[in-house]
Design a protein around this motif. Structure first.
Motif: not given
Length: 192
Positions: A14-18, A56-59, A91-99
């Motif tokens: 979801f983070a990378n492809e929506g 992701a939000l809890n993390s 943003i650079d290292k965290n997939e949760e933030m990207k998502f």
């Protein structure tokens, strides 16, 4: 395969492809299961997406609390200024933030309401935390222009959201340009 493992794989997709680009078939394949096995843990793609958002939000709440805890001995200016640098690293290292960013700025239309119901409490919590931190910092530093800590916290959130919007739509260069323009004005307005 555990529900948590499926959730982590789905979050990355979801983070990378929506939402639209992520495929339950590809998520299942990466998890080493058949697509119908996902339904043993999640009702469908919407449920999986919203579960990933909640996770992701809890993390991210934990990551934010860690940042502010690690910075507790720094001056207010260093803490607030450092938040912008911390955010770029996240943003650079965290997939949760990207998502979270992708889902907040480009939500699937059918899930906008549900996403807002998850995001709004996250920002309310951030607002409360920043208000409390500003109140505590003012006791020691005595530099704030106003004792309306809630408004000061909301102003900071607004500034960060504005620069984050530039990051999402224009990339790092646009983000840095906006940040360099807005930070001095914000800081001068915040302090005496």
């Amino acid at each position: 395969m555990s529900a948590e493992k499926i959730l982590h794989i789905a979050l990355n997709h979801f983070a990378n492809e929506g939402y639209e680009g992520a495929s339950l078939g590809k998520i299942a394949e990466e998890a080493g299961i058949k697509k119908p096995s996902i339904y043993a843990h999640y009702k469908g793609k919407d449920d999986l997406f919203l579960s990933a958002m909640n996770y992701a939000l809890n993390s991210q709440k934990f990551h934010l609390a860690t940042y502010f805890r690690e910075m507790r001995d720094e001056t207010l200016q260093v803490v607030l200024l450092g938040y912008f640098e911390w955010f770029i690293k996240e943003i650079d290292k965290n997939e949760e933030m990207k998502f979270i960013l992708r889902s907040t700025y480009f939500p699937p239309i059918r899930l906008e309401k549900e996403i807002a119901e998850l995001i709004n409490p996250f920002f309310d919590n951030l607002h409360r935390h920043l208000t409390r931190m500003l109140r505590e910092r003012e006791r020691h530093e005595k530099i704030l222009y106003s004792d309306d800590y809630s408004s000061c916290a909301l102003a900071f959130i607004t500034v960060t959201e504005g620069t984050i919007t530039e990051l999402v739509y224009s990339g790092i260069e646009g983000y840095e340009k906006r940040f360099k323009s807005v930070w001095p004005v914000f800081w001068r307005g915040l302090i005496r």
